[in-house]
Motif scaffolding. Structure first.
Motif, PDB file in Angstrom:
ATOM      1  N   SER A 245      75.780  28.513  95.159  1.00  0.00           N
ATOM      2  CA  SER A 245      76.809  28.349  96.013  1.00  0.00           C
ATOM      3  C   SER A 245      77.955  27.224  95.501  1.00  0.00           C
ATOM      4  CB  SER A 245      76.639  27.885  97.520  1.00  0.00           C
ATOM      5  OG  SER A 245      76.081  26.455  97.353  1.00  0.00           O
ATOM      6  N   ASN A 252      81.032  24.118 102.336  1.00  0.00           N
ATOM      7  CA  ASN A 252      80.515  25.375 101.490  1.00  0.00           C
ATOM      8  C   ASN A 252      81.448  26.499 101.482  1.00  0.00           C
ATOM      9  OD1 ASN A 252      79.025  27.379 100.686  1.00  0.00           O
ATOM     10  ND2 ASN A 252      77.194  27.012 101.872  1.00  0.00           N
ATOM     11  N   PHE A 254      81.359  29.179 100.458  1.00  0.00           N
ATOM     12  CA  PHE A 254      80.749  30.573 100.511  1.00  0.00           C
ATOM     13  C   PHE A 254      80.626  30.782 102.037  1.00  0.00           C
ATOM     14  CE2 PHE A 254      78.236  31.492  96.426  1.00  0.00           C
ATOM     15  CZ  PHE A 254      79.510  31.458  95.814  1.00  0.00           C
ATOM     16  N   ALA A 267      83.082  33.923  98.575  1.00  0.00           N
ATOM     17  CA  ALA A 267      81.857  34.212  98.300  1.00  0.00           C
ATOM     18  C   ALA A 267      81.797  35.820  98.019  1.00  0.00           C
ATOM     19  CB  ALA A 267      80.868  33.922  99.512  1.00  0.00           C
ATOM     20  N   THR A 329      74.191  28.604 103.650  1.00  0.00           N
ATOM     21  CA  THR A 329      74.881  29.833 103.106  1.00  0.00           C
ATOM     22  C   THR A 329      74.768  29.824 101.624  1.00  0.00           C
ATOM     23  OG1 THR A 329      75.998  29.948 105.246  1.00  0.00           O
ATOM     24  CG2 THR A 329      76.909  31.487 103.270  1.00  0.00           C
ATOM     25  N   ARG A 330      74.310  31.003 101.042  1.00  0.00           N
ATOM     26  CA  ARG A 330      74.232  30.895  99.743  1.00  0.00           C
ATOM     27  C   ARG A 330      74.091  32.435  99.232  1.00  0.00           C
ATOM     28  NH1 ARG A 330      69.525  29.136 101.877  1.00  0.00           N
ATOM     29  NH2 ARG A 330      67.555  29.871 100.789  1.00  0.00           N
TER      30      ARG A 330
END
Length: 443
Positions: A245, A252, A254, A267, A329-330
Motif C-alpha cells: 500500500s 492510507n 489506497f 489504488a 486496506t491493501r
C-alpha cells in the motif's frame, strides 16, 4: 558518513555485549547474500569511511578493471546475530555499495530500491509491503525428501516442523523483525512465516535476513530449507505474495470509504499499473528457469493477469480480512516467488504502480470467477492475458520495457538480462532425466 551519536551508540553496544565480529552484508543483482567480516577494532573506521572490497567477482557488479568498491554500513541495521556464540559475539549491518568517490554504485540492488522509494516520496507517498515467503524443509540438500505429508494449516503430528518455525520466529524477533503468524502450507513439508507490514527498504533487509535465518535454523536441526520456487513436481510451488500500500502521511492513500471495494482512485490506478506492466516485470519477480515450473495452470500460483477481491486464482487480490478498515486496506500481488531479489522486486512493483497513478491507467473489471476453469476462448473474449510461460519469454518481455529500464537503471537492466540469457542457454541445451526416461526407451 554516520552521525556521531549513531557511531558512538554502536561502538558502545559492541563493548557492552562483548561483540568481536561485525558482518557487513549486501546482495548481488540476483539477490544472493554477500558478506565479509571485520573485527570490532575496525568498526569506527568502517562507520566513518566504509570498507573497501573487490567487486569484480560479485555477479552484476563490476569488470575487473574497475573493481574497487566501498561497503558503507547502514547503522540503522545494526543487530546482534543470535545464533552465533555469545562470547566474542557477532553482529551484522547491511551496507550501501558505493564507488571510491562516494557516489552510489548503480548496480547495488539496495540503491535501486532507494531510488524508486524516493520517486514515491517525491509524489508524497511512503511504500509499505508485507510479503508471505513460502519454503520447503527437506531431509538434506542432496535428498529432497519431505519431512511430512501435511497440508494447509495442519498441526501435529503431521506438522513435525513446528519447532523449526518456532525457533525461526524467536530468532527473527530477537533481531527486531516483526512476525505476524506462521503455518504449514498446502504441499507436503511446505511452510510459511509472514513478516509484519513495514516500509519497503526495511522489509527488503528483513526478507534477506529471514531467508538466512530459516536456513540456519534448519541446519541446526539437521535438515535443509529451500526457497526454490518448484522443488517437487506435481505439488504447489512456493510463492511470495506481496501485500502493499501507499501512505500519504498517516493516511492510507489506497482507502476510500465510499467505494464498494473501499479502494481509492489511486489504488485502482496502482493496480492497473501492475496489470499493465506485469509481463515486463516478471523477469525480476520470477527470475529463475525453475520459477516457470510454478507459474502454470492447475496450481495456486497465478499465471493470468487479472484482479479481484475474493478470488485467489487472480494475480492481484484485494484482501477483505477487515473490510472497511482504512489501515488494513491493501492489495496483494501474488505472482512473485521467494527466490527473487526482494530489493528489485519491491522496486519494480512500485515502479509499475506509480506508472499507473501518474498516467491514470484505467482499471479493467475484476474477474471473480475461477480463471483456471475458463476456456481459452472465454479468456480471449474477456481480454485476459497471461504471464510469460518460460524464462526466455520473460526475457523477451523485459528487453523492450522502458519502465523496467528506468526502474532498474541501465547497469542492472542490461546486466540482469545478460545473466538470464546465459542461464536460459545453459538450460535449453541440457538433456534432463525426464528426456532420458521419456524418449530413450522408444526412440
Amino acid at each position: 558518513m554516520v552521525d556521531k551519536d549513531s557511531k558512538e551508540y554502536i561502538v558502545q553496544t559492541c563493548k557492552d555485549q562483548d561483540i568481536k565480529f561485525i558482518r557487513l552484508w549486501f546482495t548481488d543483482i540476483l539477490g544472493l547474500l554477500k558478506s565479509f567480516t571485520i573485527t570490532v577494532e575496525e568498526l569506527a573506521g568502517a562507520l566513518e569511511e566504509g570498507m573497501g572490497f573487490d567487486g569484480s567477482s560479485i555477479e552484476g557488479f563490476a569488470r575487473i578493471d574497475e573493481s574497487d568498491m566501498v561497503a558503507v554500513p547502514d547503522p540503522t541495521t545494526f543487530v546482534v546475530i543470535p545464533w552465533r556464540p555469545q562470547e566474542k559475539g557477532t553482529a551484522r549491518m547491511f551496507c550501501d555499495v558505493c564507488m571510491p568517490d562516494g557516489k552510489p554504485f548503480a548496480g547495488d540492488p539496495r540503491y535501486v530500491l532507494k531510488r524508486n522509494i524516493k520517486r514515491a516520496a517525491d509524489l508524497g507517498y511512503t511504500f509499505y509491503v508485507g510479503p508471505e515467503l513460502e519454503y520447503f524443509y527437506f531431509r538434506s540438500a542432496d535428498n529432497p525428501e519431505p519431512l511430512d505429508q501435511g497440508g494447509y494449516f495442519d498441526l501435529t503430528p503431521l506438522d513435525v516442523a513446528t519447532d523449526l518455525r518456532r525457533d525461526t520466529i524467536l530468532i527473527l524477533e530477537d533481531m527486531g523483525i516483526g512476525v505476524e503468524y506462521s503455518h504449514h502450507e498446502a504441499a507436503p513439508s511446505q511452510h510459511e512465516i509472514d513478516l509484519r507490514y513495514t516500509d519497503a527498504l526495511t522489509m527488503a533487509d528483513s526478507a534477506m535476513t529471514y531467508r538466512l535465518v530459516v536456513k540456519e535454523v534448519a541446519l541446526s536441526h539437521g535438515v535443509y530449507a529451500t526457497f526454490m520456487p518448484k522443488p517437487i513436481a506435481g505439488q504447489n510451488g512456493s510463492g511470495m505474495h506481496v501485500h502493499q500500500s501507499l501512505f500519504s502521511g498517516k493516511h492510507n492513500a489506497f482507502f476510500d470509504s465510499n467505494d464498494p471495494f473501499h479502494l481509492s482512485s489511486i489504488a485502482k490506478s496502482y493496480i492497473a499499473g501492475l496489470l499493465h506492466h506485469a509481463r515486463e516485470i516478471t523477469l525480476v519477480t520470477n527470475q529463475w528457469v525453475n520459477s516457470y515450473k510454478r507459474l502454470v495452470p492447475g496450481y495456486e500460483a497465478p499465471c493470468y493477469i487479472t484482479w479481484a477481491r475474493r478470488n485467489r486464482s487472480d494475480m492481484v487480490r484485494v484482501p477483505e480480512y477487515k473490510p472497511g478498515k482504512e489501515m488494513a486496506t491493501r492489495i496483494e500481488y501474488r505472482s512473485p516467488d521467494p527466490a527473487c531479489n526482494p530489493y528489485l522486486t519491491f522496486a519494480v512493483m512500485l515502479a509499475a504502480g506509480l506508472e499507473g497513478i501518474e498516467k491514470n491507467y484505467p482499471l479493467p473489471d475484476p474477474v471473480e470467477e475461477n480463471v483456471f476453469k475458463m476456456t481459452e476462448e472465454d479468456r480471449k473474449e474477456r481480454g485476459i492475458s497471461v504471464l510469460p510461460g518460460s524464462l526466455i519469454e520473460a526475457i523477451e518481455a523485459a528487453e523492450g520495457s522502458d519502465l523496467l529500464r528506468r526502474c532498474l537503471g541501465d547497469h542492472v537492466f542490461e546486466t540482469l538480462i545478460a545473466n538470464k540469457k546465459i542461464e536460459w542457454d545453459a538450460y535449453r541445451t541440457r538433456v534432463t532425466d525426464y528426456e532420458l526416461e521419456r524418449y530413450l526407451p522408444i526412440l
